[in-house]
Design a protein around this motif. Structure first.
Motif, PDB file in Angstrom:
ATOM      1  N   SER A   1       0.831  -1.206   0.000  1.00 48.15           N
ATOM      2  CA  SER A   1       0.000   0.000   0.000  1.00 48.15           C
ATOM      3  C   SER A   1       0.862   1.251   0.000  1.00 48.15           C
ATOM      4  CB  SER A   1      -0.915   0.032   1.227  1.00 48.15           C
ATOM      5  OG  SER A   1      -1.968  -0.863   1.094  1.00 48.15           O
TER       6      SER A   1
ATOM      7  N   SER B   1     -10.894   4.417  -7.593  1.00 43.83           N
ATOM      8  CA  SER B   1     -11.619   3.313  -6.951  1.00 43.83           C
ATOM      9  C   SER B   1     -11.755   2.130  -7.893  1.00 43.83           C
ATOM     10  CB  SER B   1     -13.009   3.774  -6.521  1.00 43.83           C
ATOM     11  OG  SER B   1     -12.927   4.820  -5.606  1.00 43.83           O
TER      12      SER B   1
ATOM     13  N   LEU C   1      -3.049   4.758  -5.734  1.00 45.21           N
ATOM     14  CA  LEU C   1      -3.252   3.309  -5.854  1.00 45.21           C
ATOM     15  C   LEU C   1      -2.882   2.602  -4.551  1.00 45.21           C
ATOM     16  CD1 LEU C   1      -1.991   2.667  -9.495  1.00 45.21           C
ATOM     17  CD2 LEU C   1      -4.301   3.115  -8.675  1.00 45.21           C
ATOM     18  N   ASP C   2      -3.318   3.164  -3.452  1.00 43.23           N
ATOM     19  CA  ASP C   2      -2.993   2.635  -2.139  1.00 43.23           C
ATOM     20  C   ASP C   2      -3.976   1.586  -1.645  1.00 43.23           C
ATOM     21  OD1 ASP C   2      -5.019   4.410  -0.145  1.00 43.23           O
ATOM     22  OD2 ASP C   2      -4.508   5.305  -2.070  1.00 43.23           O
ATOM     23  N   SER C   3      -5.158   1.479  -2.242  1.00 43.51           N
ATOM     24  CA  SER C   3      -6.176   0.611  -1.657  1.00 43.51           C
ATOM     25  C   SER C   3      -6.308  -0.764  -2.300  1.00 43.51           C
ATOM     26  CB  SER C   3      -7.527   1.318  -1.608  1.00 43.51           C
ATOM     27  OG  SER C   3      -7.868   1.877  -2.827  1.00 43.51           O
ATOM     28  N   PHE C   4      -5.651  -1.023  -3.427  1.00 48.43           N
ATOM     29  CA  PHE C   4      -5.799  -2.363  -4.016  1.00 48.43           C
ATOM     30  C   PHE C   4      -5.271  -3.472  -3.115  1.00 48.43           C
ATOM     31  CE2 PHE C   4      -1.631  -1.366  -5.819  1.00 48.43           C
ATOM     32  CZ  PHE C   4      -0.966  -2.575  -5.740  1.00 48.43           C
TER      33      PHE C   4
ATOM     34  N   GLY D   1       1.909   1.794  -3.468  1.00 52.41           N
ATOM     35  CA  GLY D   1       0.766   2.306  -4.219  1.00 52.41           C
ATOM     36  C   GLY D   1       0.427   3.746  -3.855  1.00 52.41           C
TER      37      GLY D   1
ATOM     38  N   ASN E   1      -8.198   0.518  -8.453  1.00 54.04           N
ATOM     39  CA  ASN E   1      -7.775  -0.219  -7.261  1.00 54.04           C
ATOM     40  C   ASN E   1      -8.543  -1.529  -7.104  1.00 54.04           C
ATOM     41  OD1 ASN E   1      -5.676   1.162  -5.584  1.00 54.04           O
ATOM     42  ND2 ASN E   1      -7.088   2.872  -5.786  1.00 54.04           N
ATOM     43  N   SER E   2      -9.860  -1.476  -7.229  1.00 48.50           N
ATOM     44  CA  SER E   2     -10.643  -2.692  -7.023  1.00 48.50           C
ATOM     45  C   SER E   2     -10.482  -3.684  -8.179  1.00 48.50           C
ATOM     46  CB  SER E   2     -12.119  -2.352  -6.775  1.00 48.50           C
ATOM     47  OG  SER E   2     -12.644  -1.574  -7.813  1.00 48.50           O
TER      48      SER E   2
END
Length: 176
Positions: A31, A154, A48-51, A34, A157-158
């Motif tokens: 994270s 969002s 891109l910290d939440s993938f 990212g 990332n997802s």
């Protein structure tokens, strides 16, 4: 009496094993990487910290996903100097942890349909829903100005998390 003793005097096994903590640490580090990759936006902390958090939610469970995604957001905000103030970023991080749990609830069926619906719901919640945290700071102008960036980030990332999950879901690396 210690809290680790059961009634019969035996030690009970903690659910926070070294392996579980190591998994969280590795994905928090991912994270952090990212968090350095930014999606252009007016507030600058979108990245891109939440993938890794989304992946952990699918692959390992609620606590891992929520912890990783929340810390990932704090790291992303820290890189840009907490543009919305620390209390707002903490509130957003907790909210993102809730979104990771929802992502897990919807996507844990493991089929392509489940995960695609989870990606869509998480993208909408993480953009249109969590952007409401921007209203007290910048009003509707800041909210509207950030929607496209939040939606793109969002979704990216997802989707990355979903692709990684489908690539690894039948291996020993992922907890069933």
């Amino acid at each position: 009496m210690s809290t680790n003793l059961q009634e019969n005097g035996n030690l009970k096994k903690s659910s926070w094993s070294a392996k579980r903590i190591a998994i969280i640490a590795i994905f928090v580090a991912l994270s952090a990487v990212g968090a350095m990759i930014k999606i252009p936006s007016p507030i600058g902390s979108i990245g891109l910290d939440s993938f890794p958090g989304y992946f952990c939610a699918l692959a390992f469970g609620f606590p891992e996903g929520a912890i990783v995604i929340a810390i990932g957001h704090i790291l992303s905000a820290a890189v840009t100097g907490f543009p919305l103030t620390i209390p707002f970023h903490i509130a957003i991080a907790v909210s993102m942890g809730v979104v990771a749990c929802i992502f897990r609830l919807i996507g844990r069926g493991g089929t392509v349909v489940h995960v695609v619906v989870a990606v869509i719901v998480a993208s909408i919640l993480n953009s249109f829903g969590l952007a409401f945290w921007l209203l007290p700071i910048g009003g509707w102008a800041l909210y509207v100005a950030n929607i496209v960036s939040l939606l793109v980030a969002s979704a990216v990332n997802s989707i990355i998390a979903a692709i990684a999950y489908f690539s690894l879901r039948n291996t020993k690396l992922v907890r069933k």
